[in-house]
Design an enzyme around this catalytic site. Structure first.
Site, mmCIF file in Angstrom:
data_model
loop_
_atom_site.group_PDB
_atom_site.id
_atom_site.type_symbol
_atom_site.label_atom_id
_atom_site.label_comp_id
_atom_site.label_asym_id
_atom_site.label_seq_id
_atom_site.Cartn_x
_atom_site.Cartn_y
_atom_site.Cartn_z
ATOM 1 N N ARG A 171 0.827 -1.212 0.000
ATOM 2 C CA ARG A 171 0.000 0.000 0.000
ATOM 3 C C ARG A 171 0.868 1.272 0.000
ATOM 4 N NH1 ARG A 171 -2.991 -3.704 -1.067
ATOM 5 N NH2 ARG A 171 -5.061 -4.071 -0.184
ATOM 6 N N SER A 246 -11.310 -1.999 2.506
ATOM 7 C CA SER A 246 -10.612 -2.228 3.780
ATOM 8 C C SER A 246 -10.397 -0.889 4.470
ATOM 9 C CB SER A 246 -9.234 -2.848 3.546
ATOM 10 O OG SER A 246 -9.349 -4.123 2.993
ATOM 11 N N GLU A 336 -6.432 2.649 6.329
ATOM 12 C CA GLU A 336 -5.943 2.389 4.978
ATOM 13 C C GLU A 336 -6.334 3.477 3.966
ATOM 14 O OE1 GLU A 336 -5.816 0.012 1.108
ATOM 15 O OE2 GLU A 336 -7.462 1.089 1.995
HETATM 16 N N1 EPU Z 1 -10.170 -12.421 8.876
HETATM 17 C C1 EPU Z 1 -10.955 -12.713 9.961
HETATM 18 N N2 EPU Z 1 -12.145 -12.092 10.081
HETATM 19 C C2 EPU Z 1 -12.607 -11.228 9.164
HETATM 20 C C3 EPU Z 1 -11.807 -10.923 8.048
HETATM 21 C C4 EPU Z 1 -10.584 -11.529 7.930
HETATM 22 O O1 EPU Z 1 -10.586 -13.505 10.819
HETATM 23 O O2 EPU Z 1 -13.714 -10.729 9.346
HETATM 24 C C5 EPU Z 1 -8.861 -13.085 8.731
HETATM 25 C C6 EPU Z 1 -8.972 -14.480 8.214
HETATM 26 O O3 EPU Z 1 -7.945 -15.238 8.796
HETATM 27 C C7 EPU Z 1 -8.686 -14.337 6.727
HETATM 28 C C8 EPU Z 1 -7.634 -13.252 6.781
HETATM 29 O O4 EPU Z 1 -8.071 -12.373 7.819
HETATM 30 O O5 EPU Z 1 -8.219 -15.521 6.186
HETATM 31 C C9 EPU Z 1 -7.479 -12.459 5.507
HETATM 32 O O6 EPU Z 1 -8.735 -11.962 5.121
HETATM 33 P P1 EPU Z 1 -9.059 -11.596 3.611
HETATM 34 O O7 EPU Z 1 -8.593 -12.655 2.709
HETATM 35 O O8 EPU Z 1 -10.488 -11.198 3.551
HETATM 36 O O9 EPU Z 1 -8.116 -10.349 3.331
HETATM 37 P P2 EPU Z 1 -7.753 -9.071 4.187
HETATM 38 O O10 EPU Z 1 -6.372 -9.205 4.714
HETATM 39 O O11 EPU Z 1 -8.836 -8.759 5.150
HETATM 40 C C10 EPU Z 1 -6.668 -7.866 2.130
HETATM 41 C C11 EPU Z 1 -6.790 -6.545 1.441
HETATM 42 C C12 EPU Z 1 -8.071 -6.491 0.607
HETATM 43 C C13 EPU Z 1 -8.044 -7.634 -0.387
HETATM 44 C C14 EPU Z 1 -7.916 -8.964 0.391
HETATM 45 C C15 EPU Z 1 -7.814 -10.170 -0.496
HETATM 46 C C16 EPU Z 1 -5.678 -4.948 2.903
HETATM 47 C C17 EPU Z 1 -5.836 -3.781 3.810
HETATM 48 N N3 EPU Z 1 -6.806 -5.468 2.408
HETATM 49 O O12 EPU Z 1 -7.764 -7.944 3.062
HETATM 50 O O13 EPU Z 1 -8.050 -5.265 -0.098
HETATM 51 O O14 EPU Z 1 -9.221 -7.650 -1.186
HETATM 52 O O15 EPU Z 1 -6.712 -8.917 1.189
HETATM 53 O O16 EPU Z 1 -6.549 -10.260 -1.024
HETATM 54 O O17 EPU Z 1 -4.542 -5.367 2.637
HETATM 55 C C18 EPU Z 1 -8.743 -2.985 0.128
HETATM 56 O O18 EPU Z 1 -7.553 -2.701 0.211
HETATM 57 O O19 EPU Z 1 -9.659 -2.104 0.168
HETATM 58 C C19 EPU Z 1 -9.133 -4.392 0.021
HETATM 59 C C20 EPU Z 1 -10.404 -4.786 0.055
#
Ligand code: EPU
Length: 343
Positions: A171, A246, A336
């Site tokens: 980011r 996010s 973010e």
């Molecule tokens: N998780 C939870 N609870 C939740 C959400 C997530 O426990 O409610 C844990 C789980 O272990 C899950 C892990 O977090 O496996 C990762 O969650 P997810 O795959 O949904 O991804 P994220 O880390 O929450 C990031 C990006 C997203 C992107 C996703 C998928 C950031 C800030 N966000 O989210 O990007 O779509 O990965 O790759 O890095 C954005 O930047 O606006 C965005 C949506």
């Protein structure tokens, strides 16, 4: 070049908050830029660039400056050989339209070039991609970005910059740090894609999706469709809900911190990533509402503006989430999305 006055930032951004921008100029052609920056310089006003407003939150005091809304359009094949292709997209195109274009192109053997298919359905424009090195489901802009064209408002000229000059990280880029902030208007982005399909293992949730359905052929279209379905299940569409995707960044730990976190039962992914969504969910905040802002019950990293009246409400909600997570786990969450205007 269209100039509007006193436009609410809430109407230009998907979180739907914020006071008025003094001037808004729609940039429809590259040649508008010199004139638009000249307009702002004459009035001694700061400038701010908006794409589709899906990652920028407006503040209550509004913006006493000139907002440039990016309306530059066009996607072109600029170079190809049997294995790879370069696509140049004007920065006001939607990133998802570029992905759609790339997965439908004939590559000499089958349809679809690979490299950005996992970035499907991300709200936002192509130009926002390099600014914060947009990433999702195992891909990030950095992996396929070849170069960008920019208008440099310090030197008053167009420039071509290679991807390795942009200091791309999580980011992060020269466009959102230090002297680079506000200096460049990205006019086009060139990505280099290839015709070989992606191979497993995939990002955790994508891999689980394929395993459940027994999918074995990972064409760019198959990956795009899978990502679209996963996202639709948990990420609110800005058309239906006011949000900025996010709301918090994930947390990255060094080796020592990783050991300590694991000993406390906190999940740490490869590369030291602690999913902030996990921290928020396990602090008991999923679905909870603060000052009109709700923590999404599907993806805890997302804050939805249900009924917040102002940026001040959002700021109080943000602090409530940060405090509760800090108290429970000892990590300080960072926001973010970017912000525009005065508090
Ligand atoms: N998780 C939870 N609870 C939740 C959400 C997530 O426990 O409610 C844990 C789980 O272990 C899950 C892990 O977090 O496996 C990762 O969650 P997810 O795959 O949904 O991804 P994220 O880390 O929450 C990031 C990006 C997203 C992107 C996703 C998928 C950031 C800030 N966000 O989210 O990007 O779509 O990965 O790759 O890095 C954005 O930047 O606006 C965005 C949506």
């Amino acid at each position: 070049m269209k100039i509007r006055e006193n436009v609410p930032i809430s109407k230009l951004t998907t979180m739907r908050l914020g006071g008025k921008a003094r001037y808004v100029i729609e940039i429809e052609e590259d040649k508008d830029l010199a004139e638009a920056y000249h307009f702002a310089a004459e009035k001694k006003l700061p400038t701010y660039i908006l794409g589709s407003g899906s990652n920028v939150i407006g503040r209550d005091g509004g913006f006493k400056g000139v907002v440039f809304v990016n309306k530059l359009h066009g996607i072109y094949v600029i170079d190809s050989d049997p294995d790879r292709i370069r696509l140049c997209a004007k920065s006001g195109e939607l990133l998802d339209d570029l992905v759609e274009y790339s997965v439908k192109l004939w590559n000499g053997e089958s349809y679809g070039y690979s490299g950005i298919e996992a970035l499907s359905k991300i709200p936002g424009t192509v130009g926002a991609g390099p600014v914060q090195n947009v990433g999702a489901y195992g891909q990030e802009v950095k992996q396929t970005l070849h170069s960008v064209c920019v208008y440099d408002c310090r030197d008053n000229c167009f420039k071509h910059m290679m991807a390795d000059e942009l200091d791309l990280g999580y980011r992060h880029s020269i466009f959102n740090t230090g002297d680079g902030v506000g200096r460049y208007f990205i006019t086009s982005v060139t990505v280099e894609l290839h015709k070989h399909w992606l191979k497993p293992p995939f990002y955790t949730s994508l891999q689980a999706y394929f395993d459940e359905r027994g999918v074995k052929e990972f064409t760019p279209q198959v990956v795009r469709d899978a990502v679209a379905e996963i996202r639709a299940g948990k990420l609110p569409d800005p058309k239906d809900f006011a949000s900025s995707g996010s709301f918090f960044k994930n947390i990255y730990l060094n080796k020592k911190q990783t050991k300590e976190a694991k000993a406390k039962g906190i999940p740490v992914w490869d590369g030291g990533k602690v999913p902030s969504g996990w921290l928020i969910e396990n602090a008991g905040l999923k679905g909870k509402e603060f000052y009109g802002m709700r923590v999404s019950d599907k993806a805890a990293l997302i804050l939805i503006n249900e009924s917040a009246k102002s940026y001040a409400d959002l700021a109080k909600a943000r602090q409530a989430v940060i405090d509760i997570v800090y108290e429970k786990f000892g990590y300080t969450l960072e926001q973010e999305p970017m912000e525009l205007g005065d508090e």
